[in-house]
Scaffold this motif. Sequence first.
Motif, short mmCIF file in Angstrom:
data_model
loop_
_atom_site.label_atom_id
_atom_site.label_comp_id
_atom_site.label_asym_id
_atom_site.label_seq_id
_atom_site.Cartn_x
_atom_site.Cartn_y
_atom_site.Cartn_z
N GLY A 1 0.78 -1.22 0.00
CA GLY A 1 0.00 0.00 0.00
C GLY A 1 0.82 1.27 0.00
N ASP A 2 2.11 1.17 0.34
CA ASP A 2 2.98 2.35 0.32
C ASP A 2 3.50 2.58 -1.09
OD1 ASP A 2 2.64 2.58 3.03
OD2 ASP A 2 4.47 1.47 3.53
N LEU A 3 3.68 3.84 -1.44
CA LEU A 3 4.27 4.20 -2.72
C LEU A 3 5.74 4.49 -2.50
CD1 LEU A 3 3.49 4.68 -5.70
CD2 LEU A 3 3.37 7.12 -5.16
N LYS A 4 6.62 3.71 -3.15
CA LYS A 4 8.05 3.84 -2.94
C LYS A 4 8.75 4.18 -4.25
CE LYS A 4 8.20 0.69 1.02
NZ LYS A 4 8.86 -0.49 1.62
N ALA A 5 9.93 4.75 -4.11
CA ALA A 5 10.72 5.15 -5.28
C ALA A 5 11.48 3.96 -5.82
CB ALA A 5 11.69 6.27 -4.90
N SER A 6 11.46 3.80 -7.13
CA SER A 6 12.24 2.73 -7.78
C SER A 6 13.54 3.26 -8.36
CB SER A 6 11.40 2.09 -8.90
OG SER A 6 11.05 3.04 -9.89
N VAL A 7 13.73 4.58 -8.36
CA VAL A 7 14.97 5.19 -8.85
C VAL A 7 15.38 6.28 -7.88
CG1 VAL A 7 14.47 4.72 -11.28
CG2 VAL A 7 13.69 6.86 -10.26
N ALA A 8 16.63 6.72 -7.98
CA ALA A 8 17.10 7.86 -7.19
C ALA A 8 16.74 9.13 -7.93
CB ALA A 8 18.61 7.77 -6.97
N GLY A 9 15.89 9.95 -7.32
CA GLY A 9 15.47 11.14 -8.03
C GLY A 9 14.61 12.06 -7.17
N VAL A 10 13.95 12.99 -7.84
CA VAL A 10 13.16 14.04 -7.20
C VAL A 10 11.68 13.75 -7.41
CG1 VAL A 10 12.70 16.52 -7.12
CG2 VAL A 10 15.01 15.69 -7.57
N LYS A 11 10.90 13.94 -6.37
CA LYS A 11 9.46 13.71 -6.45
C LYS A 11 8.79 14.81 -7.26
CE LYS A 11 5.33 13.82 -3.51
NZ LYS A 11 4.85 13.98 -2.12
N GLU A 12 7.90 14.40 -8.16
CA GLU A 12 7.11 15.34 -8.94
C GLU A 12 5.64 14.95 -8.82
OE1 GLU A 12 8.53 15.41 -12.94
OE2 GLU A 12 10.09 16.88 -12.49
#
Length: 302
Positions: free
Chosen positions: A54-65
């Motif tokens: 249920g959590d939204l996680k980053a799959s890459v190193a980057g900036v949230k948009e």
Amino acid sequence: MSQTIHIRTASQENRIRPLPSSQKNHRIFTPGEEVIKAAHTNFVRGHGTYEDDGDLKASVAGVKEQVNKLISVRPLKSRYNGQVGEVLVGRISEVQQKKWKVETNSRLDSLLQLSSVNLPGGELRRRSIEDQHMMRQYLQEGDLISAEVQSVFTDGTLSLHTRSLRYGKLGQGILVKVLPLLIKKCKIHFHNLPFGVSLILGNNGYVFIGPPINDKEGNEGGFVQNLEEVVPKETREAMARVRNCILALAKNFRMLFDTSIVFAYEESLKYNVHELLLPEAMVDVAVLTQQRLSMLENYESH
């Protein structure tokens, strides 16, 4: 006889952050880091993210948009994804029938149609068989060009055009490659800097540094090259200094636009051109440039 060796490193106040301080709301997410908790169910998963319990996680190193409910993470290092209207600097990689293939730092080579260029002299007419036979005389493999994105195909291939006289083949100069993320999107990407250097900031991360552009140039449909012209030594030194300043800013993840490059150039005058490639000089120039940009932002906000 023993000799003491002192190794100097960047001081704590000179340690810089990966992104400019003007982007206060932008923090870098690492792969696997939580972007949105499970309690927030009102979102749409975008590129660079995945769901885990249920959590939204980053799959890459980057900036949230975030655009409305769509949440994505833009990677810091990636190939260029073009948008219509953006200015590019590219290199001709292949001459084909009725089109040129252009390397533009994107996943696929971009296309420049014969019908999307100005003919020498700027004449407007339908392209003939003779024009196809003379394509290699207009542009050939290895030529650098400036162009604008006309459209984007479904597979991501970019269609370019050089119909404006400010676009076309580039002559003598220096090509610098940086991360596309560091090129600030502005209305104007062609600049004549006050110290006698012209600059083209391509949205694809390719920056072209050349001699100053005269208004009389560019009247031949964008195919004029100043290869026979002797560039003065002072101009060549200024071009080399601009190149090293851009590398210093890019190395320290500072945004590149005309004001930041002018500030970096002025702060670099205390160094020789070759000294700007030293790590300490790069950090010094980048930090002083960021301080001046912050002062300018505070002045304009009041």
